[in-house]
Every structure is written in structure tokens, then in C-alpha cells.
Scaffold this motif. Structure first.
Motif, PDB file in Angstrom:
ATOM      1  N   TYR A 258      -8.187  37.786  45.411  1.00  0.00           N
ATOM      2  CA  TYR A 258      -6.941  38.173  44.040  1.00  0.00           C
ATOM      3  C   TYR A 258      -6.355  37.196  42.903  1.00  0.00           C
ATOM      4  CZ  TYR A 258      -3.864  35.641  47.622  1.00  0.00           C
ATOM      5  OH  TYR A 258      -3.333  34.350  47.998  1.00  0.00           O
ATOM      6  N   ASP A 259      -5.716  37.801  42.494  1.00  0.00           N
ATOM      7  CA  ASP A 259      -4.823  36.710  41.292  1.00  0.00           C
ATOM      8  C   ASP A 259      -3.551  36.944  41.960  1.00  0.00           C
ATOM      9  OD1 ASP A 259      -4.060  35.359  39.152  1.00  0.00           O
ATOM     10  OD2 ASP A 259      -5.301  36.679  37.635  1.00  0.00           O
ATOM     11  N   PRO A 260      -2.660  36.398  42.097  1.00  0.00           N
ATOM     12  CA  PRO A 260      -1.239  36.217  42.188  1.00  0.00           C
ATOM     13  C   PRO A 260      -0.901  37.234  41.211  1.00  0.00           C
ATOM     14  CG  PRO A 260      -2.173  34.069  42.524  1.00  0.00           C
ATOM     15  CD  PRO A 260      -3.450  35.147  42.009  1.00  0.00           C
ATOM     16  N   ASP A 261      -1.186  36.099  39.929  1.00  0.00           N
ATOM     17  CA  ASP A 261      -0.198  36.150  38.821  1.00  0.00           C
ATOM     18  C   ASP A 261      -0.542  37.920  37.941  1.00  0.00           C
ATOM     19  OD1 ASP A 261       0.824  33.697  39.250  1.00  0.00           O
ATOM     20  OD2 ASP A 261      -0.424  32.700  38.423  1.00  0.00           O
ATOM     21  N   ASP A 262      -1.074  37.953  38.326  1.00  0.00           N
ATOM     22  CA  ASP A 262      -2.182  39.836  37.889  1.00  0.00           C
ATOM     23  C   ASP A 262      -1.413  40.968  38.545  1.00  0.00           C
ATOM     24  OD1 ASP A 262      -2.988  42.050  36.412  1.00  0.00           O
ATOM     25  OD2 ASP A 262      -5.196  41.056  36.718  1.00  0.00           O
ATOM     26  N   PRO A 266      -6.904  44.527  41.613  1.00  0.00           N
ATOM     27  CA  PRO A 266      -7.027  44.464  42.958  1.00  0.00           C
ATOM     28  C   PRO A 266      -7.101  43.451  43.894  1.00  0.00           C
ATOM     29  CG  PRO A 266      -9.115  45.313  42.127  1.00  0.00           C
ATOM     30  CD  PRO A 266      -8.017  44.223  40.874  1.00  0.00           C
ATOM     31  N   TRP A 267      -7.386  43.594  44.867  1.00  0.00           N
ATOM     32  CA  TRP A 267      -7.437  42.480  45.924  1.00  0.00           C
ATOM     33  C   TRP A 267      -8.657  42.165  46.985  1.00  0.00           C
ATOM     34  CZ3 TRP A 267      -2.532  39.256  48.023  1.00  0.00           C
ATOM     35  CH2 TRP A 267      -2.018  39.301  47.534  1.00  0.00           C
ATOM     36  N   ASN A 297      11.012  29.044  48.412  1.00  0.00           N
ATOM     37  CA  ASN A 297      10.309  30.591  48.692  1.00  0.00           C
ATOM     38  C   ASN A 297      10.201  31.271  47.619  1.00  0.00           C
ATOM     39  OD1 ASN A 297       9.211  32.818  49.567  1.00  0.00           O
ATOM     40  ND2 ASN A 297      11.324  34.037  48.913  1.00  0.00           N
ATOM     41  N   ASP A 298       8.715  31.092  47.084  1.00  0.00           N
ATOM     42  CA  ASP A 298       7.933  31.817  46.289  1.00  0.00           C
ATOM     43  C   ASP A 298       6.804  33.131  47.167  1.00  0.00           C
ATOM     44  OD1 ASP A 298       6.251  33.091  43.846  1.00  0.00           O
ATOM     45  OD2 ASP A 298       5.760  30.992  44.216  1.00  0.00           O
ATOM     46  N   THR A 299       7.765  33.941  47.243  1.00  0.00           N
ATOM     47  CA  THR A 299       6.819  35.086  46.994  1.00  0.00           C
ATOM     48  C   THR A 299       6.478  36.454  46.601  1.00  0.00           C
ATOM     49  OG1 THR A 299       8.403  35.262  49.099  1.00  0.00           O
ATOM     50  CG2 THR A 299       6.878  37.096  49.161  1.00  0.00           C
ATOM     51  N   ARG A 300       5.302  36.947  46.467  1.00  0.00           N
ATOM     52  CA  ARG A 300       4.870  37.988  45.618  1.00  0.00           C
ATOM     53  C   ARG A 300       4.082  38.554  46.046  1.00  0.00           C
ATOM     54  NH1 ARG A 300       1.740  33.425  41.328  1.00  0.00           N
ATOM     55  NH2 ARG A 300       4.139  32.384  42.095  1.00  0.00           N
ATOM     56  N   GLN A 301       5.062  40.143  46.299  1.00  0.00           N
ATOM     57  CA  GLN A 301       4.291  41.189  47.469  1.00  0.00           C
ATOM     58  C   GLN A 301       4.088  42.349  46.200  1.00  0.00           C
ATOM     59  OE1 GLN A 301       7.479  42.653  49.892  1.00  0.00           O
ATOM     60  NE2 GLN A 301       6.085  42.758  52.084  1.00  0.00           N
ATOM     61  N   PHE A 326       1.151  46.964  51.341  1.00  0.00           N
ATOM     62  CA  PHE A 326       1.534  45.930  50.569  1.00  0.00           C
ATOM     63  C   PHE A 326       0.422  44.699  51.607  1.00  0.00           C
ATOM     64  CE2 PHE A 326       3.679  45.995  54.667  1.00  0.00           C
ATOM     65  CZ  PHE A 326       3.893  44.573  55.517  1.00  0.00           C
ATOM     66  N   ALA A 327       0.455  43.758  50.260  1.00  0.00           N
ATOM     67  CA  ALA A 327      -0.173  42.569  50.674  1.00  0.00           C
ATOM     68  C   ALA A 327       0.469  41.701  50.057  1.00  0.00           C
ATOM     69  CB  ALA A 327      -1.742  42.932  49.826  1.00  0.00           C
ATOM     70  N   GLU A 328       0.763  40.325  50.156  1.00  0.00           N
ATOM     71  CA  GLU A 328       1.462  39.225  49.681  1.00  0.00           C
ATOM     72  C   GLU A 328       0.703  37.789  49.920  1.00  0.00           C
ATOM     73  OE1 GLU A 328       5.826  39.274  52.353  1.00  0.00           O
ATOM     74  OE2 GLU A 328       4.135  38.034  54.079  1.00  0.00           O
TER      75      GLU A 328
END
Length: 334
Positions: A258-262, A266-267, A297-301, A326-328
Motif C-alpha cells: 500500500y501507499d500510506p500517503d495516497d 487500494p491496499w 503518534n502518527d496514525t493513518r487510518q 478499516f486498515a491502518e
């Protein structure tokens, strides 16, 4: 094919009398069997309850945590389409929150700007909370059921004799109740509850993936419990499928692509054997960044839908078609 991991079938203590990990506690179980009182002393102890209740049109999440030197209470409400609100509060030295040592051993409470009470019962859990948000006063009274015989994923992750985590992850638990925001009421009847109950002693710097979803697909009630990164090298995982209340424990480490910044790409989440082969398509991303000195904390959910296939222990292949979840991606220094 069943997992290679050791299954625990009788009650066991997480810690020895000296506060170290009891080797007999290392393994997984289909129901909560661990007594999880942690050794006293400030520093690395972490205790939390995280609940997310999902419906086809909206969701709400509640966190109550004692991180030893900080307490955290947080509420988050999302109406699909992008309308979101919530509130978080940090307190010193765990003040304002009370969590039982062991799952279902008593209520979880939080005082202060975000007030909450989680009350376990024989048939499930009642979640109540209230706080002021930028969009108005938020109140909730929800019940997450626990049908008789419904199995859950419970596992001890052993980094070392002095660093370890017990997690109890529940999916596909039926929910109902209401959340009121200002003058509007949101109905959660027909929803699904996801629980992350954690007790452990953590290393300072941790990176993890977590994904979960629930719903009816291919004529089955399916709960997905997917983890990654933080369990590598320990010999155990937190991965499991809950199909019609029956647990399939997956001992393989999952591949997360996955790309956490996009926000919208899709993941892909897969197991090497092909038992889990899923695509997660997000429709909303929540960013939660905190720098409180002792806690970074850096959470990308991301919230969205899962499609693909999963396979149970008996070889049944199930088509997953649009399960909400969800996916994080989380990086914690704590």
C-alpha cells in the motif's frame, strides 16, 4: 491447514510473580483465558480498550487507554461522504481513566472532557460516552452483543521476557443503539462491533498495520482480523478469520502492499499460502498525529471496503464482496 501456533485451552496468568512473561502464557486461544495483571512501576505498561462500531453508512470509535505516563480518551464519528467529528483528551500519569486488569473483570471508565463507561455483561458490552465536539454535543448508548459460542482471537506476542503484549481482538459482533450529534440521531441497528483489548509492556518505538471488517458475504457472517509488522520474528501473529462465529487462526505473516500517503489507492493484503487474498479500497482517510514529548503518534487510518477471498481451516473458500472496515498504518514512540 491449521496454524502451527500453540493453542491455549485452559486459564493462564500472563505474568510470573516477578512481573516477567510467563512462558506458559505464550500462544493463542479461541476465548479470553489470560489473567493479565501487569507488574507495577511506571514506564512501559500499556492498557487500552478500542471499540469501533460500523454500519453501511456511518461508524463510531471509542478509545480509553492508560499508557502509564499518560491517559488517553478519544471519540471519533464518521458519516460516510466525509463528515467527521470527535474529540481526544490526554491526561498525566493515567489520571482520569480506570481499566480493569483483565478483560471483562469490571467496567472501563473515563472522566474529563470525554466521559465514557464500558460495561461488560454476560451477553455483550454496553458503550456509553459523551463529549462536546466542533459539530455539537455527542452522546452515545450502544450495545455490542456476544452470541453464545462466538469465538475471538486472543494471543500473546512475546518480544522478550520483559516486553510482551496480550491482545484480544473481536470481530463480527452484532451491535445496536444510537449516537446523537446535536439534534440528529444516528441509528446503529444492524451494525458490527470490533474490539481491540490490549495489555502489555511495550518497546519504545513500534510500527504496525491493522485491518478489520465484518458483515454478511457469500451467505456467511465474516469477520476479518488482519495484522502486520509488529509481530514479525516472534513466532505468533494476530491474524484470524471469524466465519459464522467460528475462528480460523492464521499463523502466516501477511504481506501488506500500500501507499500510506495516497488517500484513494487500494491496499493489497495477502498470505503466502493464498488463504487470505484481499484488496481494501478506501473511501476516507483519518490522520491522527500527536507530539506530546513522551508520546509521538502518527496514525493513518483508512475506512473502506474489502473484496477478495479467504479460506477457513476446513478448506471452505469464501468470496468477500464489499465488507466495510478499516486498515491502518501506525508509528508510535511511547
Amino acid at each position: 491447514m491449521p496454524t502451527h501456533e500453540r493453542e491455549i485451552t485452559a486459564p493462564v496468568d500472563l505474568c510470573t510473580p516477578r512481573g516477567r512473561l510467563d512462558p506458559r502464557a505464550v500462544g493463542w486461544s479461541r476465548t479470553p483465558l489470560h489473567t493479565t495483571a501487569l507488574p507495577r512501576g511506571r514506564g512501559r505498561r500499556k492498557k487500552w480498550e478500542y471499540w469501533c462500531v460500523l454500519t453501511p453508512t456511518h461508524l463510531v470509535a471509542l478509545t480509553v487507554a492508560d499508557l502509564d505516563y499518560l491517559s488517553l480518551t478519544s471519540v471519533y464519528l464518521l458519516e460516510y461522504g466525509g463528515v467527521e467529528t470527535g474529540r481526544s483528551h490526554l491526561g498525566p500519569l493515567g489520571h482520569g481513566v480506570r481499566l480493569p486488569d483483565t478483560l471483562n473483570a469490571g467496567p472501563t471508565t473515563a472522566l474529563g472532557p470525554v466521559r465514557s463507561r464500558i460495561t461488560p455483561g454476560p451477553d455483550g458490552d454496553r458503550l456509553r460516552f459523551a463529549c462536546d465536539t466542533p459539530r455539537g454535543r455527542l452522546h452515545a448508548d450502544l450495545t455490542v452483543g456476544l452470541p453464545e459460542g462466538h469465538e475471538t482471537m486472543n494471543v500473546v506476542i512475546p518480544w522478550s521476557p520483559t516486553r510482551f503484549q496480550y491482545t484480544s481482538k473481536h470481530t463480527a459482533r452484532p451491535a445496536h443503539g444510537t449516537v446523537r450529534l446535536g439534534e440528529r440521531t444516528l441509528d446503529f441497528s444492524g451494525g458490527w462491533g470490533v474490539l481491540d483489548h490490549g495489555r502489555g509492556i511495550w518497546p519504545y518505538d513500534t510500527l504496525w498495520n491493522w485491518g478489520a471488517a465484518a458483515g454478511v458475504t457469500d451467505s456467511h457472517t465474516v469477520g476479518l482480523q488482519l495484522g502486520g509488522r509488529w509481530t514479525r520474528g516472534t513466532g505468533l501473529t494476530e491474524n484470524a478469520l471469524c466465519v459464522d462465529g467460528r475462528l480460523t487462526k492464521v499463523g502466516e505473516e501477511l504481506q501488506w502492499d500500500y501507499d500510506p500517503d495516497d488517500d484513494s489507492s487500494p491496499w493489497w493484503i495477502r498470505s503466502p499460502s493464498g488463504r487470505i487474498d484481499l484488496v481494501f479500497t478506501p473511501f476516507h482517510r483519518r490522520l491522527d498525529r500527536t507530539d506530546a514529548g513522551v508520546l509521538v503518534n502518527d496514525t493513518r487510518q483508512c475506512f473502506g471496503h474489502y473484496t477478495g477471498t479467504v479460506r477457513t481451516d476446513d478448506g471452505t473458500e469464501i468470496s468477500v464482496d464489499g465488507l466495510t472496515g478499516f486498515a491502518e498504518h501506525v508509528h508510535m514512540r511511547w
